[in-house]
Design a protein around this motif. Structure first.
Motif, PDB file in Angstrom:
ATOM      1  N   LYS A 291      -9.364 -15.759   2.774  1.00 48.04           N
ATOM      2  CA  LYS A 291      -8.252 -14.817   2.072  1.00 48.04           C
ATOM      3  C   LYS A 291      -8.867 -13.435   1.948  1.00 48.04           C
ATOM      4  N   LYS A 292     -10.193 -13.149   2.728  1.00 49.18           N
ATOM      5  CA  LYS A 292     -10.753 -12.217   3.918  1.00 49.18           C
ATOM      6  C   LYS A 292      -9.811 -12.214   5.154  1.00 49.18           C
ATOM      7  N   ALA A 293      -9.651 -13.614   5.894  1.00 45.90           N
ATOM      8  CA  ALA A 293      -8.923 -13.516   7.386  1.00 45.90           C
ATOM      9  C   ALA A 293      -7.990 -11.800   7.690  1.00 45.90           C
ATOM     10  N   ARG A 294      -7.764 -11.711   8.611  1.00 47.46           N
ATOM     11  CA  ARG A 294      -7.007  -9.998   8.869  1.00 47.46           C
ATOM     12  C   ARG A 294      -6.220 -10.129  10.547  1.00 47.46           C
ATOM     13  N   VAL A 295      -5.442  -9.973  10.948  1.00 48.29           N
ATOM     14  CA  VAL A 295      -5.301  -9.808  12.231  1.00 48.29           C
ATOM     15  C   VAL A 295      -4.994  -8.343  11.803  1.00 48.29           C
ATOM     16  N   MET A 296      -6.007  -7.710  13.385  1.00 55.35           N
ATOM     17  CA  MET A 296      -5.528  -6.936  13.364  1.00 55.35           C
ATOM     18  C   MET A 296      -6.421  -6.054  12.499  1.00 55.35           C
ATOM     19  N   ALA A 297      -7.169  -6.320  11.593  1.00 53.47           N
ATOM     20  CA  ALA A 297      -7.856  -5.747  10.568  1.00 53.47           C
ATOM     21  C   ALA A 297      -7.485  -5.391   9.436  1.00 53.47           C
ATOM     22  N   THR A 298      -6.183  -5.531   9.644  1.00 54.76           N
ATOM     23  CA  THR A 298      -5.162  -5.091   8.804  1.00 54.76           C
ATOM     24  C   THR A 298      -4.647  -6.074   7.086  1.00 54.76           C
ATOM     25  N   ILE A 299      -3.928  -7.314   7.960  1.00 53.54           N
ATOM     26  CA  ILE A 299      -2.858  -7.725   6.992  1.00 53.54           C
ATOM     27  C   ILE A 299      -3.276  -9.452   7.325  1.00 53.54           C
ATOM     28  N   GLY A 300      -2.864  -9.729   5.693  1.00 57.75           N
ATOM     29  CA  GLY A 300      -3.524 -11.227   5.439  1.00 57.75           C
ATOM     30  C   GLY A 300      -2.686 -12.200   5.919  1.00 57.75           C
ATOM     31  N   VAL A 301      -1.645 -12.341   6.199  1.00 62.04           N
ATOM     32  CA  VAL A 301      -0.263 -12.893   6.807  1.00 62.04           C
ATOM     33  C   VAL A 301      -0.435 -12.725   7.628  1.00 62.04           C
ATOM     34  N   THR A 302       0.909 -14.299   8.480  1.00 59.18           N
ATOM     35  CA  THR A 302       1.186 -14.140   9.633  1.00 59.18           C
ATOM     36  C   THR A 302       2.203 -14.903   9.770  1.00 59.18           C
ATOM     37  N   ARG A 303       3.233 -14.263   9.136  1.00 52.39           N
ATOM     38  CA  ARG A 303       4.661 -14.804   8.842  1.00 52.39           C
ATOM     39  C   ARG A 303       4.997 -14.885   7.776  1.00 52.39           C
ATOM     40  N   GLY A 304       5.970 -13.802   7.672  1.00 51.92           N
ATOM     41  CA  GLY A 304       7.062 -13.681   6.672  1.00 51.92           C
ATOM     42  C   GLY A 304       8.665 -12.023   6.724  1.00 51.92           C
ATOM     43  N   LEU A 305       8.656 -11.611   6.241  1.00 54.97           N
ATOM     44  CA  LEU A 305       9.963 -10.999   6.031  1.00 54.97           C
ATOM     45  C   LEU A 305       9.622  -9.277   6.074  1.00 54.97           C
ATOM     46  N   GLY A 306      10.093  -8.116   7.058  1.00 51.83           N
ATOM     47  CA  GLY A 306      10.149  -6.444   7.011  1.00 51.83           C
ATOM     48  C   GLY A 306       8.413  -6.655   8.079  1.00 51.83           C
ATOM     49  N   ASP A 307       7.777  -5.632   7.308  1.00 55.63           N
ATOM     50  CA  ASP A 307       6.783  -4.696   7.544  1.00 55.63           C
ATOM     51  C   ASP A 307       6.960  -4.711   9.241  1.00 55.63           C
ATOM     52  N   HIS A 308       8.210  -3.449   9.641  1.00 56.85           N
ATOM     53  CA  HIS A 308       8.850  -3.319  10.932  1.00 56.85           C
ATOM     54  C   HIS A 308       8.002  -1.552  10.796  1.00 56.85           C
ATOM     55  N   ASN A 309       7.188  -1.029  10.698  1.00 59.49           N
ATOM     56  CA  ASN A 309       6.587   0.154  10.364  1.00 59.49           C
ATOM     57  C   ASN A 309       5.555  -0.453  10.220  1.00 59.49           C
ATOM     58  N   LEU A 310       4.183  -2.201  10.383  1.00 55.61           N
ATOM     59  CA  LEU A 310       2.445  -1.519   9.624  1.00 55.61           C
ATOM     60  C   LEU A 310       2.576  -1.364  10.921  1.00 55.61           C
ATOM     61  N   LYS A 311       1.282  -0.731  10.795  1.00 49.57           N
ATOM     62  CA  LYS A 311       0.652  -0.284  11.248  1.00 49.57           C
ATOM     63  C   LYS A 311      -0.922  -0.539  11.267  1.00 49.57           C
ATOM     64  N   VAL A 312      -1.353  -0.359  12.643  1.00 47.49           N
ATOM     65  CA  VAL A 312      -3.243  -0.740  12.476  1.00 47.49           C
ATOM     66  C   VAL A 312      -3.257   0.636  11.734  1.00 47.49           C
ATOM     67  N   CYS A 313      -4.837   0.070  10.940  1.00 53.45           N
ATOM     68  CA  CYS A 313      -5.395   1.265  10.077  1.00 53.45           C
ATOM     69  C   CYS A 313      -5.607   2.861  10.861  1.00 53.45           C
ATOM     70  N   SER A 314      -5.305   3.514  10.532  1.00 53.35           N
ATOM     71  CA  SER A 314      -6.101   4.692  11.693  1.00 53.35           C
ATOM     72  C   SER A 314      -5.540   4.737  12.879  1.00 53.35           C
ATOM     73  N   SER A 315      -4.480   3.955  13.086  1.00 55.59           N
ATOM     74  CA  SER A 315      -3.678   3.232  14.417  1.00 55.59           C
ATOM     75  C   SER A 315      -2.173   3.978  14.740  1.00 55.59           C
ATOM     76  N   THR A 316      -2.203   4.174  15.394  1.00 50.86           N
ATOM     77  CA  THR A 316      -0.615   3.899  15.961  1.00 50.86           C
ATOM     78  C   THR A 316      -0.115   3.050  16.590  1.00 50.86           C
ATOM     79  N   LEU A 317      -1.045   1.837  16.415  1.00 48.47           N
ATOM     80  CA  LEU A 317      -0.621   0.667  17.141  1.00 48.47           C
ATOM     81  C   LEU A 317      -0.346  -0.913  15.948  1.00 48.47           C
ATOM     82  N   PRO A 318       1.753  -0.912  16.930  1.00 40.69           N
ATOM     83  CA  PRO A 318       2.288  -1.868  15.894  1.00 40.69           C
ATOM     84  C   PRO A 318       1.964  -3.882  15.544  1.00 40.69           C
ATOM     85  N   ILE A 319       1.819  -4.064  14.484  1.00 33.96           N
ATOM     86  CA  ILE A 319       1.435  -5.082  13.868  1.00 33.96           C
ATOM     87  C   ILE A 319       2.788  -6.054  14.406  1.00 33.96           C
ATOM     88  N   LYS A 320       3.459  -5.793  13.624  1.00 38.12           N
ATOM     89  CA  LYS A 320       4.612  -6.568  13.685  1.00 38.12           C
ATOM     90  C   LYS A 320       5.168  -7.416  14.891  1.00 38.12           C
TER      91      LYS A 320
END
Length: 427
Positions: A291-320
């Motif tokens: 449950k602690k696994a993360r993509v780019m140290a930010t999010i724990g799921v890899t499929r879903g809807l939305g998150d179009h503006n999600l960025k890496v914490c303290s960064s402008t790097l998009p995760i979408k």
């Protein structure tokens, strides 16, 4: 949002671009249009982000908080459903107007991790009319053309509905100024087959004569590691010079430059050694376990809807770019097996599965249903309630606890129980 998911599925399955069909839902009080489906959906609240965006010129009214229409909650009932301390289990009232197939449903709010219950669900019926070809004669595949089955058309329609919903959320993000995203688990029944589409960490299983048949799998940084690493390898610009697509057993330290360390890349299921280079000191694209696994140290799921503006914490790097909106669709043919009233399809959000195994769910199915007569339509609601209560636990001094004194689920929990045989079934 949920209205658009079900409308998109109905529109694409019914076919070919005609307007969504008019619903006829005698089992559902005040039910709007939807495909025959029972999808629990778990929205994700966005984590903290760096920077801010300019507000849109025209801001549409945001939808108010609500619970599923079929629960028929009064204002007082809605307040009780929103009580984090009491965490009362909610189910549709026993008024005789049941969900299709006497489907059971139960939900409970989280223990305080978010203001409202972030799960959302619907269960509705749409009647789809068949259409003949333009000439009035069924078309046969021409020589050299691939044969396209009805099943693959339905699967494709569901996949397109998820993509349509994801694009719609991108458009509405600007109008509503709503951030975040959600997982989605959708069930569609059509022409004797059940289609289960999952994008996220919810789960569906069939319990048939004591046998457990998985109908979905969770999409997490661990289960999709190779897909994520391949994308990072093919498009290194998405990593922004901050991350490495390689995985190591632990974070590499600068003093370990030049040493040999175990690693694996997008092509590997096992581990091998490599010499540590400067770029290996970057943060791994996939990190953590369980449950602690993360993509780019930010999010724990890899499929879903939305998150179009999600960025890496303290960064402008998009995760979408690393998140897929396309579900995995599994098909179960109901006509290939003689089902009994105790055979059920169980859908649950991650609040259930975080603390309950497939085997424990199957044991609860057997225990609860055996206490009711096979023709008692309330048995499936009782089962859904038992599953939710079993995962929630009871309040004690140190939080919500299970009978074995382990922590119960502090998350929102939503469960559907769909009977596959007996009175009111597909037959």
């Amino acid at each position: 949002m949920l209205n658009r998911v079900r409308s998109a599925v109905a529109h694409l399955v019914s076919s070919g671009g005609a307007p969504p069909p008019r619903p006829k839902s005698p089992d559902l009080p005040n039910a709007p249009s939807a495909q025959t489906a029972a999808p629990p959906e778990a929205p994700r609240s966005p984590p903290a982000r760096a920077g801010s965006s300019a507000p849109a010129k025209t801001v549409e009214a945001r939808a108010s908080f609500s619970r599923p229409t079929f629960l028929q909650l009064s204002p007082g009932g809605l307040r009780r459903a929103d009580d984090h301390a009491g965490r009362a289990v909610q189910s549709p009232p026993d008024t005789g107007r049941r969900l299709p197939w006497s489907t059971g449903y139960a939900e409970v709010i989280n223990a305080g991790k978010s203001r409202h219950n972030e799960d959302q669900a619907c269960c509705e019926v749409v009647y789809v009319e068949g259409r003949k070809s333009v000439s009035g004669v069924p078309r046969e595949p021409s020589q050299g053309q691939k044969e396209v089955t009805h099943e693959s058309l339905v699967v494709g329609a569901i996949e397109n509905a998820f993509q349509f919903m994801d694009e719609q959320m991108a458009r509405e993000r600007r109008g509503h100024q709503v951030e975040g995203g959600c997982c989605a688990l959708v069930v569609v029944y059509l022409l004797g087959k059940v289609y289960v589409a999952n994008a996220g960490d919810s789960r569906a299983i069939i319990v048939r004569n004591g046998e457990i048949i998985p109908m979905s799998r969770e999409f997490t940084p661990e289960t999709e590691r190779q897909r994520l690493q391949l994308l990072g390898f093919l498009k290194p610009e998405l990593l922004g010079g901050e991350f490495t697509h390689l995985e190591f057993p632990r974070r590499i330290q600068p003093k370990e430059l030049g040493q040999r360390m175990l690693y694996r890349d997008q092509n590997m299921t096992g581990w091998a050694y490599k010499k540590i280079e400067l770029e290996d000191l970057r943060f791994p694209l996939v990190c953590g376990e369980g449950k602690k696994a993360r993509v780019m140290a930010t999010i724990g799921v890899t499929r879903g809807l939305g998150d179009h503006n999600l960025k890496v914490c303290s960064s402008t790097l998009p995760i979408k770019p690393f998140l897929s909106c396309f579900p995995e669709v599994r098909v179960y043919d109901l006509t290939q097996y003689e089902h009994c009233p105790d055979d059920v399809l169980v859908l649950g959000t991650d609040g259930l599965w975080d603390v309950t195994s497939d085997c424990e769910v199957a044991a609860t199915v057997d225990r609860v249903l055996s206490a009711y007569e096979p023709n008692d339509a309330s048995r499936y609601t009782a089962l859904a309630q038992a599953l939710v209560l079993g995962a929630r636990g009871i309040p004690r001094d140190r939080g919500w606890r299970l009978p074995n004194n382990k922590l119960g689920s502090g998350d929102d929990i939503s469960v559907f129980v769909i009977p596959l045989g007996g009175p009111g079934s597909y037959s």
